[in-house]
Design an enzyme around this catalytic site. Structure first.
Site: not given
Length: 306
Positions: A258, A230, A278
């Protein structure tokens, strides 16, 4: 029965047709904070990947079941949902193989200078005076591979790293994960002795800013640092400062914010970084498992509660 998918775009090209058997189906590609309440207030079941479902949304809607299209559940106020009698489910374990594969894509891409050699071959190799082009890269065999977070994904990475001939050590961020197959070490030892470090931990009070400037400066010169856990586990501003001082090869699939900010300092490096948006969890197979899990959870909810 009304089912609403709030951010279907995050799931890619998947089949939603089968969900129509449960009742009315509404699919939104993206949903802003301002649009959320309007779209869910008459829904019985809400499926969200990253759209936040908070106290206000629950109070002003008739939601009975929230399905999170992911493993992490931090976008839903779980405690308040419990007081309201709203059931919340996630899907776990669907992306393990996908994330493990992307971990090695980043590691090998950096170590073997894949982007550099591809660019060289296409632009300069046709005019080379010799058949090869030497740049320093190293073998994984015989190196120490440190894993931060030895959960399901971390253990699978450890297996593959061992197959490459690496010595695997690990640090448990929760203190709960144990393995007789690999040596458990404290964070300082892992950081200072590992040639490759991969992060497979969740973001929580134990891991937020786990790796800051001081920790980065303990790492070996030339270390490979991978984060597929993360964003926020590694302080990105501190990482950029450390990269200006020493040689750290960085492969990140997750970021503190993000989408990534255009002024994120990690974007200024070229061959020292390999970044992906991601996507470690997004193999075709992983997304199919995710959709199967969502379908199963909704089917089970309707069978038991409607």
């Amino acid at each position: 029965m009304k089912i609403v998918f709030l951010d279907a775009l995050t799931l890619g090209e998947v089949d939603f047709e089968r969900f129509k058997k449960f009742g009315e189906l509404e699919i939104y590609q993206t949903t802003s904070k301002q649009e959320t309440l309007k779209r869910v207030k008459d829904a019985d079941i809400v499926v969200t990947n990253k759209v936040v479902i908070d106290k206000e949304i629950m109070d002003k809607s008739k939601i009975k079941f929230i399905q999170i299209a992911a493993t992490g559940m931090n976008n839903v106020d779980l405690e308040y949902a419990k007081t309201k009698g709203i059931i919340v489910k996630n899907v776990a374990g669907y992306s393990t193989k996908s994330v493990v594969q992307q971990t090695f894509v980043l590691v090998l891409g950096l170590i073997n200078k894949v982007c550099y050699f591809d660019k060289y071959t296409k632009k300069e190799y046709p005019n080379s005076k010799i058949f090869t082009h030497i740049q320093n890269w190293f073998e994984i065999a015989g190196k120490r591979w440190g894993i931060i977070g030895l959960g399901t994904i971390g253990k699978e990475v450890a297996k593959v790293a061992t197959a490459f001939g690496a010595e695997v050590v690990y640090y448990s961020t929760s203190g709960k994960n144990k393995s007789s197959n690999y040596k458990r070490v404290d964070l300082d030892e892992l950081l200072s002795t590992s040639d490759i470090i991969t992060i497979h931990a969740p973001l929580n009070e134990n891991t937020k800013d786990l790796i800051k400037f001081d920790e980065l400066m303990k790492m070996k010169n030339g270390v490979v640092l991978i984060n597929v856990g993360r964003g926020g586990i590694v302080n990105e501003k501190d990482l950029a400062k450390a990269m200006d001082i020493k040689n750290i090869l960085v492969g990140f699939d997750v970021f503190e914010k993000e989408p990534i900010d255009p002024d994120n300092p990690l974007l200024k490096y070229n061959e020292k970084t390999l970044l992906s948006p991601h996507i470690a969890w997004t193999s075709i197979e992983a997304r199919q498992k995710l959709m199967d899990g969502i379908y199963k959870n909704i089917e089970e909810f309707i069978r038991n509660h409607i």
